[in-house]
Design a protein around this motif. Structure first.
Motif, PDB file in Angstrom:
ATOM      1  N   THR A  82       0.840  -1.205   0.000  1.00  0.00           N
ATOM      2  CA  THR A  82       0.000   0.000   0.000  1.00  0.00           C
ATOM      3  C   THR A  82       0.872   1.252   0.000  1.00  0.00           C
ATOM      4  OG1 THR A  82      -0.151   0.075   2.421  1.00  0.00           O
ATOM      5  CG2 THR A  82      -1.898  -1.126   1.240  1.00  0.00           C
ATOM      6  N   ASN A 141      11.585   1.274 -13.960  1.00  0.00           N
ATOM      7  CA  ASN A 141      10.425   1.996 -13.429  1.00  0.00           C
ATOM      8  C   ASN A 141      10.162   1.601 -11.982  1.00  0.00           C
ATOM      9  OD1 ASN A 141       8.057   3.739 -13.846  1.00  0.00           O
ATOM     10  ND2 ASN A 141       6.918   1.872 -13.401  1.00  0.00           N
ATOM     11  N   MET A 173       4.003   2.883  -7.639  1.00  0.00           N
ATOM     12  CA  MET A 173       3.167   2.347  -6.579  1.00  0.00           C
ATOM     13  C   MET A 173       1.923   1.763  -7.215  1.00  0.00           C
ATOM     14  SD  MET A 173       2.789   4.762  -3.312  1.00  0.00           S
ATOM     15  CE  MET A 173       4.383   5.125  -2.661  1.00  0.00           C
ATOM     16  N   TYR A 174       1.776   0.457  -7.182  1.00  0.00           N
ATOM     17  CA  TYR A 174       0.588  -0.204  -7.718  1.00  0.00           C
ATOM     18  C   TYR A 174       0.161  -1.216  -6.652  1.00  0.00           C
ATOM     19  CZ  TYR A 174       3.287   1.414 -11.791  1.00  0.00           C
ATOM     20  OH  TYR A 174       4.055   2.147 -12.658  1.00  0.00           O
ATOM     21  N   ARG A 175      -1.014  -1.025  -6.110  1.00  0.00           N
ATOM     22  CA  ARG A 175      -1.433  -1.794  -4.935  1.00  0.00           C
ATOM     23  C   ARG A 175      -1.299  -3.305  -5.152  1.00  0.00           C
ATOM     24  NH1 ARG A 175      -7.907  -0.607  -5.808  1.00  0.00           N
ATOM     25  NH2 ARG A 175      -8.453  -2.672  -6.564  1.00  0.00           N
ATOM     26  N   ALA A 183      -4.067  -4.093  -9.280  1.00  0.00           N
ATOM     27  CA  ALA A 183      -4.760  -3.336 -10.317  1.00  0.00           C
ATOM     28  C   ALA A 183      -3.749  -2.414 -10.991  1.00  0.00           C
ATOM     29  CB  ALA A 183      -5.865  -2.500  -9.674  1.00  0.00           C
ATOM     30  N   PHE A 243      -3.017  -0.125 -14.009  1.00  0.00           N
ATOM     31  CA  PHE A 243      -3.739   0.497 -15.124  1.00  0.00           C
ATOM     32  C   PHE A 243      -2.930   0.403 -16.416  1.00  0.00           C
ATOM     33  CE2 PHE A 243      -5.805   3.248 -11.706  1.00  0.00           C
ATOM     34  CZ  PHE A 243      -6.904   2.417 -11.630  1.00  0.00           C
ATOM     35  N   SER A 273      -0.395   3.130 -17.121  1.00  0.00           N
ATOM     36  CA  SER A 273       0.734   3.347 -16.207  1.00  0.00           C
ATOM     37  C   SER A 273       2.009   2.829 -16.874  1.00  0.00           C
ATOM     38  CB  SER A 273       0.498   2.595 -14.898  1.00  0.00           C
ATOM     39  OG  SER A 273       0.558   1.201 -15.141  1.00  0.00           O
ATOM     40  N   ASP A 274       3.165   3.216 -16.341  1.00  0.00           N
ATOM     41  CA  ASP A 274       4.434   2.764 -16.928  1.00  0.00           C
ATOM     42  C   ASP A 274       4.557   1.245 -16.840  1.00  0.00           C
ATOM     43  OD1 ASP A 274       5.132   5.289 -17.659  1.00  0.00           O
ATOM     44  OD2 ASP A 274       6.537   5.633 -16.016  1.00  0.00           O
ATOM     45  N   CYS A 290       5.464   7.563  -6.560  1.00  0.00           N
ATOM     46  CA  CYS A 290       4.078   7.948  -6.856  1.00  0.00           C
ATOM     47  C   CYS A 290       4.001   9.277  -7.607  1.00  0.00           C
ATOM     48  CB  CYS A 290       3.182   7.879  -5.633  1.00  0.00           C
ATOM     49  SG  CYS A 290       3.349   9.147  -4.438  1.00  0.00           S
ATOM     50  N   ALA A 291       5.151   9.793  -8.062  1.00  0.00           N
ATOM     51  CA  ALA A 291       5.134  11.039  -8.845  1.00  0.00           C
ATOM     52  C   ALA A 291       4.983  10.730 -10.337  1.00  0.00           C
ATOM     53  CB  ALA A 291       6.439  11.802  -8.621  1.00  0.00           C
ATOM     54  N   GLU A 342      12.616   7.007 -11.956  1.00  0.00           N
ATOM     55  CA  GLU A 342      12.474   7.207 -10.514  1.00  0.00           C
ATOM     56  C   GLU A 342      13.765   7.063  -9.710  1.00  0.00           C
ATOM     57  OE1 GLU A 342      10.379   5.477 -12.421  1.00  0.00           O
ATOM     58  OE2 GLU A 342       8.393   6.369 -12.176  1.00  0.00           O
ATOM     59  N   ARG A 400       0.159  12.873  -4.527  1.00  0.00           N
ATOM     60  CA  ARG A 400      -0.185  12.847  -5.952  1.00  0.00           C
ATOM     61  C   ARG A 400      -0.735  14.214  -6.363  1.00  0.00           C
ATOM     62  NH1 ARG A 400       0.591   9.675  -9.445  1.00  0.00           N
ATOM     63  NH2 ARG A 400      -1.478   9.459 -10.357  1.00  0.00           N
ATOM     64  N   LYS A 460       0.203  12.979 -20.216  1.00  0.00           N
ATOM     65  CA  LYS A 460       0.296  11.729 -19.446  1.00  0.00           C
ATOM     66  C   LYS A 460      -0.415  11.853 -18.093  1.00  0.00           C
ATOM     67  CE  LYS A 460       3.826   8.467 -17.781  1.00  0.00           C
ATOM     68  NZ  LYS A 460       3.609   8.218 -16.381  1.00  0.00           N
ATOM     69  N   TRP A 482      -5.760  11.093 -14.561  1.00  0.00           N
ATOM     70  CA  TRP A 482      -5.941  11.104 -13.111  1.00  0.00           C
ATOM     71  C   TRP A 482      -6.878  12.173 -12.585  1.00  0.00           C
ATOM     72  CZ3 TRP A 482      -4.532   6.884 -10.738  1.00  0.00           C
ATOM     73  CH2 TRP A 482      -3.545   6.098 -11.313  1.00  0.00           C
TER      74      TRP A 482
HETATM   75  C1  LIG Z   1      -1.046   4.409  -2.475  1.00  0.00           C
HETATM   76  C2  LIG Z   1      -1.130   4.405  -3.971  1.00  0.00           C
HETATM   77  C3  LIG Z   1      -1.654   3.314  -4.646  1.00  0.00           C
HETATM   78  C4  LIG Z   1      -1.714   3.286  -6.030  1.00  0.00           C
HETATM   79  N1  LIG Z   1      -2.199   2.187  -6.660  1.00  0.00           N
HETATM   80  C5  LIG Z   1      -2.190   2.118  -8.010  1.00  0.00           C
HETATM   81  C6  LIG Z   1      -2.635   0.946  -8.672  1.00  0.00           C
HETATM   82  O1  LIG Z   1      -3.052  -0.035  -8.041  1.00  0.00           O
HETATM   83  N2  LIG Z   1      -2.584   0.918 -10.031  1.00  0.00           N
HETATM   84  C7  LIG Z   1      -2.115   1.981 -10.772  1.00  0.00           C
HETATM   85  O2  LIG Z   1      -2.072   1.870 -12.000  1.00  0.00           O
HETATM   86  N3  LIG Z   1      -1.695   3.126 -10.162  1.00  0.00           N
HETATM   87  C8  LIG Z   1      -1.732   3.207  -8.802  1.00  0.00           C
HETATM   88  N4  LIG Z   1      -1.316   4.349  -8.173  1.00  0.00           N
HETATM   89  C9  LIG Z   1      -0.854   5.480  -8.967  1.00  0.00           C
HETATM   90  C10 LIG Z   1       0.590   5.305  -9.389  1.00  0.00           C
HETATM   91  O3  LIG Z   1       1.403   5.091  -8.285  1.00  0.00           O
HETATM   92  C11 LIG Z   1       1.074   6.539 -10.099  1.00  0.00           C
HETATM   93  O4  LIG Z   1       0.470   6.634 -11.333  1.00  0.00           O
HETATM   94  C12 LIG Z   1       2.585   6.612 -10.188  1.00  0.00           C
HETATM   95  O5  LIG Z   1       2.912   7.887 -10.670  1.00  0.00           O
HETATM   96  C13 LIG Z   1       3.207   5.568 -11.065  1.00  0.00           C
HETATM   97  O6  LIG Z   1       3.435   6.167 -12.255  1.00  0.00           O
HETATM   98  P1  LIG Z   1       3.990   5.517 -13.533  1.00  0.00           P
HETATM   99  O7  LIG Z   1       3.124   4.347 -13.855  1.00  0.00           O
HETATM  100  O8  LIG Z   1       3.858   6.648 -14.487  1.00  0.00           O
HETATM  101  O9  LIG Z   1       5.417   5.118 -13.228  1.00  0.00           O
HETATM  102  C14 LIG Z   1      -1.275   4.398  -6.766  1.00  0.00           C
HETATM  103  C15 LIG Z   1      -0.763   5.500  -6.103  1.00  0.00           C
HETATM  104  C16 LIG Z   1      -0.682   5.517  -4.720  1.00  0.00           C
HETATM  105  C17 LIG Z   1      -0.123   6.724  -4.055  1.00  0.00           C
END
Ligand SMILES: Cc1cc2nc3c(=O)[nH]c(=O)nc-3n(C[C@H](O)[C@H](O)[C@H](O)COP(=O)(O)O)c2cc1C
Ligand SMILES: [Mn+2]
Length: 482
Positions: free
Chosen positions: A143, A158, A161-163, A175, A177, A180-181, A214-215, A221, A314, A370, A374
């Motif tokens: 989380t 890369n 943060m992806y739960r 999950a 998306f 996402s990268d 998470c940026a 990163e 975020r 990009k 959100w």
């Molecule tokens: C606590 C938290 C949980 C997140 N969970 C997800 C997730 O499950 N799936 C997802 O695609 N993005 C999730 N995000 C958003 C990504 O972390 C965010 O897009 C991040 O910038 C990664 O970016 P990138 O895919 O561009 O590297 C989450 C963000 C936070 C802060």
């Protein structure tokens, strides 16, 4: 200013400023820890560090690590009382500086290698994954973490943060998306070729590594973390794959994302403040190794109604990335602010209006970038409005935005699967709609004769009277303003 090399240094700094509390009595991983963190978020309390976890001797929790601007300031080595615009200025300065590449350290110098579990021993049940909210589809291990992967062609790394939910003792699901990268690399370069994708999940990353993960920055990163820290982050090689992880992380889970298997994940309490996405078959992480420090501290984010750290950070970084993007296009903006209470859905842009259509131009760039998936609202105000002052922004929205002429709806845009306003069908296919609220005076109105005069202390009194009143404020008997 140097960043904290690990969460332990960060916790010590937070304790000094009164921004962390240590809970010494035993806490249950089964909802009690989650409930504590939730209440911390809702009451804006200090970050809890839970020293004793039921059933898991030796393990600890840290909740809501960055759920306040005070904690963000401390993570950047700044005074916790620093105001948001100054924190933003510092972040822009650091992220506009030269990239700082990470350095590789030997395994013997990496605390995260103090305990190594391989093969059958690498069992997720050995970690105190919390049941964060009642109604969650399972215990969530990831989380507040970073999932590390590599593009097989460009070798670019890369961290995101992806739960991640614990599905069984060897499997997590999540999950991710498609925009996402991680999603792009997995769906384009691994899944169609039937190749397993190595990953490493870092739980309890150094605080600025979490900020980077998470940026929505285009900078890779690991370099971004170095820029934020003001020094290289130390990495160490994984046990089972060709990836590198922060040497001072608390816990690392290594394995592969299976190209052709999807297992059920969710539901989960989400950052929008709702439980929205259903249980579905999602990306599957198979575990091969777990490494951790002695007395590891697992980080927990409890997403829900504001303010959790995802919303705060975020909002912070989405706003500042949009600021950079609009300036790079020569748009005469004065600043961008996204309020965390909007659950990163509302972007407020200040601009010095010079030509017509500028609010639409800002909206089109914002939604078309990009960052666009959100958020879905852009409010454009002129440079007389303080973008950080919601009262002023709301007043402008309610008085300057013509309901028929100044609300611009963008249909068929990319959204996220978590938007509470969207139908189940729209969510399934990430379909979104967007809106621009143009709160600028029409460009063809004469500024003196047609634009209404703002009636405020600052605008309708001569300077001398304002100064006299301010100088006498306490003499009149009013309490000091904060
Ligand atoms: C606590 C938290 C949980 C997140 N969970 C997800 C997730 O499950 N799936 C997802 O695609 N993005 C999730 N995000 C958003 C990504 O972390 C965010 O897009 C991040 O910038 C990664 O970016 P990138 O895919 O561009 O590297 C989450 C963000 C936070 C802060
Ligand atoms: Mn990324």
């Amino acid at each position: 200013m140097k960043g904290h090399k690990d969460n332990r240094e960060f916790i010590a700094a937070l304790e000094k400023t009164g921004d962390a509390v240590r809970i010494r009595q035993e806490v249950d991983w089964d909802m009690e820890a989650g409930a504590i963190v939730r209440r911390v978020c809702e009451t804006k309390a200090p970050a809890p560090v839970m020293e004793k976890i039921k059933d898991y001797p030796g393990f600890r929790f840290m909740g809501a690590p960055l759920a306040s601007y005070r904690r963000l300031a401390v993570s950047l080595g700044m005074d916790p009382r620093t105001r948001l615009p100054q924190i933003a200025e510092e972040y822009l300065k650091r992220t506009n500086s030269a990239p700082i590449a990470p350095v590789l350290v030997k395994k013997k110098d990496a605390p995260v290698k103090q305990n190594i579990l391989l093969g059958d021993d690498a069992d997720l049940c050995k970690l105190p994954a919390p049941l964060v909210h009642e109604g969650d589809g399972g215990r969530y291990i990831g989380t507040w973490h970073a999932v590390i992967t590599k593009d097989p062609e460009t070798e670019s790394v890369n961290w995101g943060m992806y739960r991640q939910m614990m599905f069984d003792s060897k499997t997590m699901s999540g999950a991710v998306f498609p925009f996402s990268d991680l999603g792009k690399i997995f769906y384009e370069k691994y899944a169609p070729r039937g190749v397993a994708m190595p990953f490493a999940t870092v739980i309890g990353p150094p605080p600025l590594a979490a900020v980077a993960a998470c940026a929505p920055s285009p900078i890779p990163e690991p370099e971004l973390t170095g820029m934020l820290m003001g020094e290289p982050i130390e990495l160490v090689k994984c046990e089972t794959c060709d990836l590198e992880v922060p040497a001072h992380a608390e816990i690392v889970i290594e394995g592969v994302i299976l190209p052709d298997v999807r297992v059920e994940e969710g539901p989960f309490g989400e950052y929008t403040g709702y439980r929205t996405s259903p249980r579905e078959n999602r990306i599957t992480f198979y575990v091969k190794a777990i490494t951790y420090r002695n007395d590891p501290i697992m980080t927990i984010s409890n997403m829900g109604v504001p303010t959790d750290e995802g919303q705060l950070l975020r909002s912070f970084s989405l706003g500042l990335e949009l600021d950079k993007l609009l300036r790079s296009q020569g748009i005469p903006i004065t600043g961008v602010y996204m309020p965390p209470d909007s659950t990163h859905h509302v972007m407020i842009v200040g601009v010095k209006p010079r030509y017509s259509g500028i609010a639409q131009q800002i909206g089109q760039l914002a939604f078309g970038s990009k960052l666009g998936p959100w958020f879905h609202m852009v409010i454009v105000v002129d440079d007389t409005i303080d973008i950080y002052n919601w009262n002023e922004v709301f007043h402008a929205l309610c008085t300057r935005c013509h309901p028929a002429n100044d609300i611009h709806i963008h249909k068929n845009s990319v959204g996220t699967a978590l938007n509470p306003y969207a139908s189940a069908h729209e969510r399934r296919y990430s379909m979104g709609s967007k809106v621009v609220f143009d709160c600028l005076w029409p460009p063809d109105w004469d500024p003196v004769n047609e634009v209404p005069t703002l009636v405020s202390f600052r605008t309708v009194y001569p300077k001398e009277i304002q100064e006299k009143v301010l100088a006498n404020w306490s003499a009149y008997g009013f309490p000091a303003e904060t």
